[in-house]
Design an enzyme around this catalytic site. Sequence first.
Site, PDB file in Angstrom:
ATOM      1  N   SER A 262       0.830  -1.202   0.000  1.00  0.00           N
ATOM      2  CA  SER A 262       0.000   0.000   0.000  1.00  0.00           C
ATOM      3  C   SER A 262       0.863   1.251   0.000  1.00  0.00           C
ATOM      4  CB  SER A 262      -0.901   0.032   1.239  1.00  0.00           C
ATOM      5  OG  SER A 262      -0.166   0.445   2.385  1.00  0.00           O
ATOM      6  N   ASP A 263       0.318   2.333  -0.566  1.00  0.00           N
ATOM      7  CA  ASP A 263       0.946   3.616  -0.310  1.00  0.00           C
ATOM      8  C   ASP A 263       0.721   3.927   1.166  1.00  0.00           C
ATOM      9  OD1 ASP A 263       2.256   6.022  -0.611  1.00  0.00           O
ATOM     10  OD2 ASP A 263       1.139   6.615  -2.390  1.00  0.00           O
ATOM     11  N   TRP A 264       1.539   4.823   1.707  1.00  0.00           N
ATOM     12  CA  TRP A 264       1.564   5.055   3.146  1.00  0.00           C
ATOM     13  C   TRP A 264       0.261   5.753   3.583  1.00  0.00           C
ATOM     14  CZ3 TRP A 264       5.146   2.475   1.241  1.00  0.00           C
ATOM     15  CH2 TRP A 264       6.234   2.009   1.964  1.00  0.00           C
ATOM     16  N   GLY A 266      -2.729   4.358   2.652  1.00  0.00           N
ATOM     17  CA  GLY A 266      -3.680   4.113   1.585  1.00  0.00           C
ATOM     18  C   GLY A 266      -4.695   3.016   1.863  1.00  0.00           C
TER      19      GLY A 266
END
Length: 737
Positions: A262-264, A266
């Site tokens: 995941s993006d941080w 997200g």
Amino acid sequence: MKKKLGLSIAAIFCFLTALGQAPTYLNEKLPVEDRVKDALSRMTLVEKVALCHAQSKFSIPGVPRLGIPELWMSDGPHGVHEEQLWNAWDGAGWTNDSCTAFPALTCLAATWNRDMAGLYGRAIGEEARYRNKDVLLAPGVNIYRTPLNGRNFEYLGEDPFLASQMVVPYIQGVQKNGVAACVKHFAVNNQETLRLDINVELSDRALYEIYLPAFKAAVQQGGVWSIMGAYNKVRGEHACHSDLLLNKILKKDWDFDGVVISDWGGVHDTKQGALNGLDIEMGSYTNGLTTESAFGYNDFYMADAYMKMLKEGAVPMSTVDNKAGRILKLIFRTSMNRERPWGSFANEEHHNVARTIAEDGIVLLKNEPVATKQAPLLPLDAGKYKKILVVGENATRNLMDGGGSSTLKVKKNITPLAGLQAMYGDKITYTKGYESGRPLYDRIDEIPSAKTDSLRAVAIRLAKEADIVIFVGGLNKNYQQDSEGSDRAGYGLSFKQDELITGLVAANPKMVMVLISGNAIEMPWIKKVPAVVQGWFLGSETGNALANVISGKVNPSGKLPFSFPVKLEDCGAHSFDATVYPGDKTNVYYKDDIFVGYRWYDTKKIKVLFPFGYGLSYTTFTYGKPVVSAKAMTNEQTLTVTVTVKNTGNVAGKEVVQLYIKDEKSTLQRPVKELKGFEKISLNPGEEKLVTFTIDKSMLSYYNDIKGSWIAEPGKFEAVIGASATDLRGSAEFILK
């Protein structure tokens, strides 16, 4: 600590092998699937779930009980980020983590050179490996839809074919070091405005033809080991746990065998994260960049809440086995790979790589004489000038500072001014001309008008006294410039640069504009400024690369990876209403559809300032007539198109020969033409080379969203050869039977 752990694993393996008791998961000679199966059989549920979420800002735990090491990640994409504290966004204060800054990916795309992409990947991978990073959170391949997107400088331009061709060697270069590339941001992440919540609504054609091809190439051709989800939603689902994107497209259709990270911040839901293809959750309970968490890592969606669901049977146990298995495979490929090289860091070789890529990507946009019967202004011959005035904050500013996650602490930073001083010596005088303030992430650092006016007045006065002026301006990494977290406020230059440029060229018509940016800009002064150089964000060797091109030591050969529209309203994303960009605060509707970049300008017959694929040289090239190997082909066949290119000037140079395919007639509307091939060739004066392209069915196909598949319709096609999207040198017809 990690090196000690790695050695201990090796020692344990050798000892147990001698006893005939080595567990399968430690044996690197066995198939990775067997190793994963064996490790999973030995792990507890707690250990499996622990792999699925962060243990620090940039790491996940391994399985200490089994000697399986942690996995460490680092931001990219233009250099390895400084070491950070365990649970904070602050730097750790190390003194040995100053990296090489490589050019921004827009510059890499502007090289149109696959060899440069491979060189880039290998060098940045060596730096990540030396720093004991297992995953490099790069490269970015989101498509350039609007020149206002704050993160365009991190990406590879407006065309999916160009991005696909450039991303593959980058990935392969990184992963040769036993470091995973992590291609981002999957998918349709084309704006920073409302990025955490905006829902993108688009057609299947736009999705498959424009926004997915570079990701698909990364998986199927590049063999990438990890992919990062995006913040935005796509058709109502957050991209980091989208059933459509992750399960159906990425893992089923493309057979991706790597890890989705995941993006941080997200991730938004435990059940969706469990079921919809996410493997590792990073950075939740933050906004992805600035707000420190008040929660522990067990509070992540994929931590205790996931454990509870598994134990209660709310989600299948098979989900955690699949996630843990993928993560183990990534660990075996990286941190448990005892054959990977040691890497190297911030050395002269890497600085040379950075300079070489920068030189290959700098684009000469305009080069005209100041008066008739005079030579073009560039290359700048030192013998002609005694007083060279350099103006502009970007001539001295640290452009690796700011910009969000791509900010870098660098060992070497040759500014444009330093490079020009090294080339031209004491002929150089400098004045600032304008000021932009500090690189604040969430607001503009206002500069008093009186100071701005004073700086401009001094610069104009000095310009009158100089023999020639070099203005180094453009964008920087401040808020609402080229920066993560915010889009640009407008298409024009900020900090009253347009007024400054107009005043400078009025005071001295011998002026070279050096534009430092990762985006196109409006140029109201373009008819008055005789020479314009697109300099990008060039990294550690910025000044040397620019000086080499400006002086003629290096012949410019970069070509634009995106179009420069005359005005913002000409761009497809800005030709409708606010629902198409930046959205209605809930949804953004891609009414521009497949007509992004030159596809839009061709179809609407809109004249651009500088077209896609455009770039000048200090020499000239002539093209012969394109020839096809056959007048017709079937779906199972291929044909070739050849064209001769000759250097008709007086200096050696490089030319990018571009192949566009035009479908004369189709059931559904298609762009006028689409890029389907390119080759960058080097030619000495008078030298001629034959360039060959192979055309197959895939290059003739489009996505038919009515049938839900790629099709190539029989009929007449044209192979169009160009030096840019508007500088077309010839074509040859053929028929698909």
